[in-house]
Motif scaffolding. Structure first.
Motif, short mmCIF file in Angstrom:
data_model
loop_
_atom_site.label_atom_id
_atom_site.label_comp_id
_atom_site.label_asym_id
_atom_site.label_seq_id
_atom_site.Cartn_x
_atom_site.Cartn_y
_atom_site.Cartn_z
N PRO B 113 26.46 44.80 42.05
CA PRO B 113 27.82 44.78 42.61
C PRO B 113 28.39 43.37 42.73
O PRO B 113 29.61 43.18 42.65
N GLN B 114 27.51 42.40 42.91
CA GLN B 114 27.99 41.02 43.02
C GLN B 114 28.54 40.54 41.68
O GLN B 114 29.48 39.77 41.62
N LEU B 115 27.91 41.02 40.60
CA LEU B 115 28.42 40.68 39.28
C LEU B 115 29.74 41.43 39.02
O LEU B 115 30.67 40.87 38.45
N TRP B 116 29.79 42.69 39.46
CA TRP B 116 30.99 43.50 39.22
C TRP B 116 32.19 42.93 39.95
O TRP B 116 33.31 42.99 39.45
N ASP B 117 31.96 42.42 41.12
CA ASP B 117 33.06 41.85 41.91
C ASP B 117 33.92 40.92 41.09
O ASP B 117 35.15 40.97 41.13
N GLY B 118 33.24 40.03 40.33
CA GLY B 118 33.97 39.06 39.53
C GLY B 118 34.82 39.73 38.47
O GLY B 118 35.98 39.37 38.26
N ILE B 119 34.23 40.74 37.82
CA ILE B 119 34.98 41.43 36.75
C ILE B 119 36.19 42.15 37.34
O ILE B 119 37.31 42.04 36.83
N ILE B 120 35.96 42.88 38.43
CA ILE B 120 37.04 43.67 39.02
C ILE B 120 38.17 42.77 39.51
O ILE B 120 39.35 43.05 39.32
N ALA B 121 37.79 41.63 40.10
CA ALA B 121 38.82 40.73 40.63
C ALA B 121 39.72 40.19 39.53
O ALA B 121 40.88 39.88 39.78
N HIS B 122 39.19 40.07 38.33
CA HIS B 122 39.99 39.48 37.27
C HIS B 122 40.59 40.51 36.32
O HIS B 122 41.63 40.29 35.74
N GLU B 123 39.91 41.63 36.13
CA GLU B 123 40.38 42.56 35.10
C GLU B 123 40.77 43.91 35.68
O GLU B 123 41.02 44.85 34.94
N GLY B 124 40.76 44.00 36.98
CA GLY B 124 41.13 45.27 37.61
C GLY B 124 39.98 46.26 37.57
O GLY B 124 38.94 46.00 36.96
#
Lengths: 307, 576
Positions: B113-124
């Motif tokens: 989830p810590q890795l996903w956070d970055g993706i979601i924050a930038h790409e929705g």
């Protein structure tokens, strides 16, 4: 720093920064100490300039308002009782001259005793460790969960009339826990620090390590903790007094409020009776809070702001 | 290189207003980083390297501000970006890999989830399966198994956490990666693994890389260009080859020459003339009798016996990675930590059962220099307290004037100006000055044995050689025997008379340094020596082998028995 001549605003800023260099001279600390000293001065100077006997004798007219106001019976305030009188004809000014220092005294004495116990137990727990540590820690933790007012109400009702010192002693039994925990934690972390190891290498005795190496570094924490426990002690003391459980014959701010409530001062709009002691208590707490914030800045340089 | 540069810094100045006036952290810095290039920022602490990196991301700590100049990130003026725009640019265009990976991960969240956070924050928001695919891909690309994603940070080792941080940084294929001393908390073996991972991944995504550090050896092994910073100024900039082979600025020359090399020229000038202090007893100065130390179920030190005679002053080095039990040995010798089994004898007297008077005598004769010079002084007192107090405590002081004179002499001996340092408070002195004062303290007490536990690992590289030669002088000029505990094989090679290599609480190789470190035979010693980054372009990391696999080497080391490479007079190690 720069070759360009400094402008006036820059010079002013430098001056302000220079003043800032001495952390003990921060405005919060000065204001806080000023307020508390003011209350003590009121007590000392008041005894000289005013007649403290007016606390006991109900010689004046009852329920007189402060100068410049009228009470419900259209009686104007008179200069012989500048802050008015209470329901028993006692002078309000004399009441606060005697009462305010009394309240402060209970708070200071109680937390002085509490802190001494806390320092002793905290150092013992941190240093000796093992069983001693477990016992002290559990005891402190249990005591923290007990609401002091509840126990004290029972105690005081059993004792009946108490002296100020007696009340301070009783309250002290409930303000030693947090300093104990705080000091224990600090001692434990300091025990691992390089300078304590160095002192051990230097053949220092345990008491030297405790009082010469560790204690000086604890001073800001001790001050902060002391002020916090003064606040707690005063709140507890006033709480008991307002319930009518404090000393019966000695005037204190809490007792005055108790009598005002008892005599229906709120309904009769005798606002000076309860309002003036409340105002003084508020001043006291603001003073203590400011001192605490000021001490925080002394011990934690990161809180010092630039502008 | 027809592409636009990834990063262009033009005349960049950064300042911090403080109560004492404005501090200029970075002064008129000009630098260009091309796509796919690795640039090293090297300099001492406080030289402005991290500040520059943070400014690129607009993450300067308050009240720092960019005073002048521009920062151009492949065509975008970073300083003109709004809060929201720079937020979008962080991670997707500039990634930052922080220094302490140990503290950079959220301890209550799994890795994924810590890795996903970055993706979601930038790409929705996106499909969970897609997120999973990308996080697995990122983790495999840094050489971690995909199931690492389902673990919590505390279940990973330091090296693995640092790699997770790298995975976090590259997950959005940034134009520029900033790695701020990514390996400073790791030991040499892990350091080499992590640096290889970082370099591989950077080559793969073709971004620019800024590597911040202070280790010339690490730089030589990992970057293409080097920028040398000193007091906020760029003093030299060029390719690694230029800088290592022909440094122009004296500061750069200092930096390079301060890295000790195994087999290289010694930085010490040995002049053996001191005799050890005359001793009353014939018993060895220090003897370990089957000493063993357990922490719960873990054995930190397996039974070990040795005797240090101490009639001629010697330096015995104890070398190992963190967790090898070397610091435990040090604290057992000092009597801070009782052994679980066995006895420690000082001149025939058991340290654990000493009377008060004997204990004071023991303390006087066994002194220490610790790793952290910052915590060794009580912040409440001026630094002379640390020197004066033991001197009086051990009854060495004859008068106030005598104490003062002894302090001044000791300061002079370690190259400090007594008028300048003695009446200061600890925070007014640098780490190097403090560590030298601790050496001066030991000197004043003239103990028979000094235990130096990583004395230079927290001191700036340029000062290490000076402090080590101060310590070396203790032996040479004042006849003090020294136990030198370190992870740094190169310094151990130069200073010691005898070396013990410790691995998981066992001695794996022991003998004179020329043999043990010069021609290591035990696989573990070889592994350690291969992992040292040399500031020498011709000596590639670990001989340049690609099949370097520390896991199998460590397994081999576990199986191999201890290797004893000869004795030195005055020190006996019992062979197990």
């Amino acid at each position: 720093m720069t070759d360009a001549p400094i402008t006036r605003s820059e010079r002013r800023q430098q001056k302000r920064l220079k003043r800032f260099d001495n952390p003990w001279m921060n405005p919060k600390l000065i204001w806080g100490a000023g307020l508390l000293l003011g209350i003590i001065a009121l007590g000392l100077i008041g005894r000289v300039l005013w007649d403290p006997e007016l606390v006991f004798t109900g010689s004046a007219t009852l329920k007189l308002p402060p100068v410049g106001f009228e009470n419900l019976r259209k009686q104007p305030g008179v200069w012989s009782n500048p802050l008015g009188t209470d329901g028993g004809g006692r002078d309000m000014l004399a009441l606060i001259i005697i009462g305010a220092p009394n309240t402060l005294f209970v708070g200071l004495l109680a937390s002085l005793i509490g802190m001494s116990i806390g320092i002793f137990l905290g150092f013992s727990a941190g240093f000796v460790g093992g069983r001693t540590d477990d016992t002290i820690r559990v005891l402190a933790d249990v005591m923290i969960t007990i609401p002091p007012l509840l126990i004290l109400v029972v105690f005081q009702s059993a004792f009946g009339d108490v002296t100020l010192t007696m009340m301070a002693l009783l309250i002290a039994g409930f303000v030693w826990q947090s300093p104990t925990r705080l000091i224990r934690a600090q001692v434990l972390s300091m025990k691992q620090s390089g300078y304590v190891q160095m002192a051990q290498l230097s053949g220092a005795s345990t008491s030297h390590i405790m009082f010469r190496e560790m204690m000086p570094n604890l001073v800001p924490y001790l001050f902060g903790s002391f002020i916090a426990s003064v606040t707690t002690s005063i709140v507890t003391a006033v709480g008991l007094e307002v319930l009518g459980l404090g000393p019966q014959r000695i005037p204190t701010l809490g007792r005055t409020i108790y009598e005002a409530i008892n005599a229906g001062a709120l309904i009769q709009n005798l606002w000076w009776w309860w309002g003036i002691p409340t105002l003084l208590l508020a001043t006291m707490f603001i003073g203590l809070l400011l001192i605490n914030l000021g001490l925080d800045e002394v011990s934690n340089p990161r809180l010092r702001k630039l502008s | 290189m027809t592409d636009k540069p990834v990063l262009t810094l033009r005349d960049l100045s950064i300042e911090f207003p403080t109560p004492k006036g404005v501090v200029k952290a970075v002064k008129h810095l000009n630098l260009t980083i091309q796509k796919g290039r690795r640039v090293g920022f090297i300099g001492e602490s406080g030289s402005g390297k991290t500040t520059t990196a943070l400014a690129v991301m607009q993450m300067l700590a308050e009240p720092g501000r960019v005073a002048s100049g521009t920062i151009d990130l492949s065509g975008t003026d970073v300083l003109a970006l709004s809060e929201e725009e720079i937020r979008k640019a962080r991670l997707s265009r500039i990634a930052y890999i922080p220094q302490g990976a140990m503290n950079s991960l959220n301890p209550v969240m799994r890795i994924e989830p810590q890795l996903w956070d970055g993706i979601i924050a930038h790409e929705g928001n996106m499909d969970r399966a897609e997120l999973k695919r990308r996080s697995d891909e990122a983790l495999t690309s840094v050489g971690l198994p995909a199931h690492t994603g389902t673990l919590y940070p505390h279940e990973l080792s330091g090296g693995m956490k640092q790699r997770v941080c790298i995975a976090l940084g590259i997950i959005l294929n940034p134009d520029l990666i900033i790695a701020d001393e990514p390996t400073s908390a790791l030991d040499v073996v892990t350091q080499r693994q992590v640096m290889q991972t970082l370099n591989d991944i950077q080559a793969q995504i073709g971004s620019g890389l800024i590597l911040i550090g202070h280790d010339m050896g690490l730089m030589a092994q990992s970057v293409d260009e080097l920028a040398v910073l000193k007091d906020g100024e760029l003093v030299e900039h060029g390719t690694v080859k230029q800088i290592i082979e022909a440094p122009k600025h004296p500061y750069t020359q200092d930096l390079i020459s301060s890295v000790p090399l195994v087999g290289g020229e010694s930085f010490l000038n040995p002049e053996r003339n001191a005799q050890a202090p005359k001793r009353a007893s014939n018993e060895p100065l220090l003897r370990f009798e089957n000493v063993r130390k357990d922490y719960g179920p873990v054995t930190a030190l397996h039974p070990m016996s040795f005797a240090l005679q101490g009639d001629t002053p010697q330096i015995i080095s104890i070398v190992g990675q963190s967790g090898s039990g070397k610091s435990t040995m040090g604290s057992i010798m000092l009597g801070f930590n009782p052994p679980s089994q066995g006895r420690v004898l000082f001149e025939g007297q058991d340290v654990a059962t000493m009377s008060a008077a004997q204990s004071l005598e023991f303390r006087k004769n066994v002194q220490a220099v610790f790793q952290d010079p910052y915590s060794c002084f009580n912040p409440f007192y001026r630094v002379n307290h640390a020197l004066k107090f033991p001197f009086k405590q051990f009854g060495l002081a004859q008068s106030e004037a005598h104490t003062q004179k002894a302090m001044e002499a000791a300061c002079d001996a370690v190259g400090l100006d007594p008028d300048l340092v003695l009446s200061r408070y600890p925070h007014q002195l640098s780490g190097g000055q403090r560590q030298r004062l601790i050496v001066a303290r030991a000197l004043m007490l003239s103990p028979k044995l000094l235990i130096a536990d990583e004395p230079v690992s927290m001191v700036d590289a340029s000062l290490r050689a000076t402090i080590l030669s101060n310590i070396y002088d203790l032996k040479d000029k004042y006849g003090i025997s020294i136990l030198y505990i370190t992870h740094d094989l190169a310094t151990a090679y130069h200073v010691s008379d005898y070396v013990m290599v410790l691995y998981k609480g066992h001695v794996v190789e022991a003998g004179p340094p020329k043999e043990v470190i010069g021609q290591p035979q035990h696989p573990y010693t070889q592994l350690l020596i291969d992992s040292i980054p040399w500031p020498d372009l011709n000596r590639a990391w670990g001989g340049g082998r690609d099949d370097w696999d520390p896991a199998s080497l460590e397994a081999e080391a576990e199986r191999a028995g201890a290797v004893y490479r000869g004795d030195v007079a005055g020190f006996e190690l019992a062979q197990v």
